[in-house]
Design a protein around this motif. Structure first.
Motif, PDB file in Angstrom:
ATOM      1  N   SER A  26       0.847  -1.199   0.000  1.00 18.75           N
ATOM      2  CA  SER A  26       0.000   0.000   0.000  1.00 18.75           C
ATOM      3  C   SER A  26       0.880   1.246   0.000  1.00 18.75           C
ATOM      4  O   SER A  26       1.706   1.429   0.902  1.00 18.75           O
ATOM      5  CB  SER A  26      -0.927   0.002   1.218  1.00 18.75           C
ATOM      6  OG  SER A  26      -1.841  -1.086   1.146  1.00 18.75           O
ATOM      7  N   HIS A  27       0.703   2.081  -1.008  1.00 12.48           N
ATOM      8  CA  HIS A  27       1.533   3.271  -1.210  1.00 12.48           C
ATOM      9  C   HIS A  27       1.173   4.398  -0.241  1.00 12.48           C
ATOM     10  O   HIS A  27       0.177   4.336   0.486  1.00 12.48           O
ATOM     11  CB  HIS A  27       1.429   3.753  -2.653  1.00 12.48           C
ATOM     12  CG  HIS A  27       0.023   4.107  -3.081  1.00 12.48           C
ATOM     13  ND1 HIS A  27      -0.656   5.201  -2.588  1.00 12.48           N
ATOM     14  CD2 HIS A  27      -0.819   3.509  -3.963  1.00 12.48           C
ATOM     15  CE1 HIS A  27      -1.856   5.273  -3.145  1.00 12.48           C
ATOM     16  NE2 HIS A  27      -1.986   4.253  -3.984  1.00 12.48           N
ATOM     17  N   GLU A  32      -2.320   8.799  -4.020  1.00 12.66           N
ATOM     18  CA  GLU A  32      -3.770   8.686  -4.208  1.00 12.66           C
ATOM     19  C   GLU A  32      -4.212   9.636  -5.333  1.00 12.66           C
ATOM     20  O   GLU A  32      -3.881  10.822  -5.315  1.00 12.66           O
ATOM     21  CB  GLU A  32      -4.520   9.003  -2.913  1.00 12.66           C
ATOM     22  CG  GLU A  32      -4.340   7.924  -1.853  1.00 12.66           C
ATOM     23  CD  GLU A  32      -5.207   8.154  -0.626  1.00 12.66           C
ATOM     24  OE1 GLU A  32      -5.970   9.143  -0.587  1.00 12.66           O
ATOM     25  OE2 GLU A  32      -5.116   7.343   0.309  1.00 12.66           O
ATOM     26  N   GLY A  33      -4.952   9.100  -6.296  1.00  8.79           N
ATOM     27  CA  GLY A  33      -5.350   9.876  -7.467  1.00  8.79           C
ATOM     28  C   GLY A  33      -5.102   9.079  -8.727  1.00  8.79           C
ATOM     29  O   GLY A  33      -5.324   7.869  -8.749  1.00  8.79           O
ATOM     30  N   THR A  34      -4.583   9.731  -9.756  1.00  3.28           N
ATOM     31  CA  THR A  34      -4.349   9.038 -11.027  1.00  3.28           C
ATOM     32  C   THR A  34      -2.887   9.010 -11.455  1.00  3.28           C
ATOM     33  O   THR A  34      -2.526   8.281 -12.373  1.00  3.28           O
ATOM     34  CB  THR A  34      -5.159   9.720 -12.153  1.00  3.28           C
ATOM     35  OG1 THR A  34      -4.793  11.109 -12.229  1.00  3.28           O
ATOM     36  CG2 THR A  34      -6.655   9.614 -11.890  1.00  3.28           C
ATOM     37  N   ASN A  35      -2.043   9.798 -10.786  1.00  6.66           N
ATOM     38  CA  ASN A  35      -0.642   9.906 -11.179  1.00  6.66           C
ATOM     39  C   ASN A  35       0.220   8.920 -10.381  1.00  6.66           C
ATOM     40  O   ASN A  35       0.337   9.056  -9.169  1.00  6.66           O
ATOM     41  CB  ASN A  35      -0.154  11.338 -10.951  1.00  6.66           C
ATOM     42  CG  ASN A  35       1.270  11.555 -11.456  1.00  6.66           C
ATOM     43  OD1 ASN A  35       1.897  10.641 -12.002  1.00  6.66           O
ATOM     44  ND2 ASN A  35       1.786  12.761 -11.270  1.00  6.66           N
ATOM     45  N   PRO A  36       0.853   7.936 -11.054  1.00  3.90           N
ATOM     46  CA  PRO A  36       1.699   6.986 -10.332  1.00  3.90           C
ATOM     47  C   PRO A  36       3.086   7.534  -9.984  1.00  3.90           C
ATOM     48  O   PRO A  36       3.848   6.860  -9.306  1.00  3.90           O
ATOM     49  CB  PRO A  36       1.815   5.814 -11.315  1.00  3.90           C
ATOM     50  CG  PRO A  36       1.735   6.461 -12.655  1.00  3.90           C
ATOM     51  CD  PRO A  36       0.779   7.622 -12.498  1.00  3.90           C
ATOM     52  N   LYS A  69      -8.222   9.216  -5.315  1.00  5.06           N
ATOM     53  CA  LYS A  69      -8.145  10.397  -4.467  1.00  5.06           C
ATOM     54  C   LYS A  69      -9.248  10.352  -3.408  1.00  5.06           C
ATOM     55  O   LYS A  69     -10.349   9.868  -3.660  1.00  5.06           O
ATOM     56  CB  LYS A  69      -8.293  11.660  -5.324  1.00  5.06           C
ATOM     57  CG  LYS A  69      -8.072  12.958  -4.566  1.00  5.06           C
ATOM     58  CD  LYS A  69      -8.220  14.164  -5.494  1.00  5.06           C
ATOM     59  CE  LYS A  69      -8.032  15.454  -4.719  1.00  5.06           C
ATOM     60  NZ  LYS A  69      -8.202  16.640  -5.582  1.00  5.06           N
ATOM     61  N   ASP A  70      -8.923  10.864  -2.229  1.00  2.00           N
ATOM     62  CA  ASP A  70      -9.871  10.952  -1.109  1.00  2.00           C
ATOM     63  C   ASP A  70     -10.335   9.591  -0.625  1.00  2.00           C
ATOM     64  O   ASP A  70     -11.470   9.437  -0.150  1.00  2.00           O
ATOM     65  CB  ASP A  70     -11.082  11.815  -1.483  1.00  2.00           C
ATOM     66  CG  ASP A  70     -10.701  13.241  -1.849  1.00  2.00           C
ATOM     67  OD1 ASP A  70      -9.761  13.775  -1.211  1.00  2.00           O
ATOM     68  OD2 ASP A  70     -11.313  13.815  -2.767  1.00  2.00           O
TER      69      ASP A  70
END
Length: 201
Positions: A26-27, A32-36, A69-70
């Protein structure tokens, strides 16, 4: 036939190897979101892709979700716990399952272990014993716990968590890269090698 170990899954695998080992990574919150590969103004690029690739190993299956995200921590922890239970229901030994997480991901791994309350699971926390865990004093760690933190980071030891828990094994080490929280943003041998050794042992 189930896929050979060494694969990286971004979703829960459709076929389960009951004799296999499974690792959930788990990062941190910034991903969190779309950008790795998001960029922190102080710590630089968090290379989620490189971390996953470096953490992968032929001796286990790696499951690494990219959270939206969130993401609500307690809701996601329930998902993680449900995924672990699904593996166990498919015949995977509890001791062959590991929850690994950095920062927010470490907190999520702890919350999942608290949901599971299983004594033989492996819990590896990378700089994850911060405010969320400190503020929710009813949350406990379970299983075999390995903690790694960076000496120059504000997020330190998990001893306080272990003191209020009933773990079957606890080991903690500190690393000294001088990179603060950013020490875990990219695969570095200081924390990667100890994790892999712990997982294989």
């Amino acid at each position: 036939m189930p896929a050979f170990a060494g694969n990286i899954y971004s979703q829960f695998p459709t076929e389960i190897d009951p004799h296999g080992h499974y690792v959930f990574y788990s990062h941190g919150f910034i991903v969190e979101g779309t950008n790795p590969k998001p960029v922190h103004k102080t710590f630089g690029v968090y290379d989620f892709i490189a971390v996953k690739e470096a953490l992968a190993d032929e001796s286990y299956h790696l499951i690494a979700y990219h959270r939206p995200k969130d993401t609500e921590p307690f809701v996601f922890a329930k998902k993680l716990a449900a995924d672990v239970e699904a593996l166990i229901s498919a015949g995977v030994a509890e001791s062959n399952i590991s929850l690994v997480g950095f920062s927010r991901g470490g907190a999520l791994s702890i919350l999942a272990a608290n949901e599971l309350k299983r004594t033989h699971i492996n819990l590896i926390i990378l700089a994850g014993c911060a405010g969320l865990i400190k503020n929710h004093t009813s949350v406990k760690a379970y299983g075999k716990v390995y903690s790694i933190f960076e000496r120059s980071d504000q997020v330190g030891s998990c001893q306080f968590l272990v003191d209020r828990s009933d773990v079957t094994k606890f080991k903690e080490i500190s690393i000294n890269t001088g990179l603060s929280h950013g020490a875990f943003y990219k695969p570095k041998e200081e924390w990667l090698f100890p994790i892999k050794k712990w997982l294989k042992d």
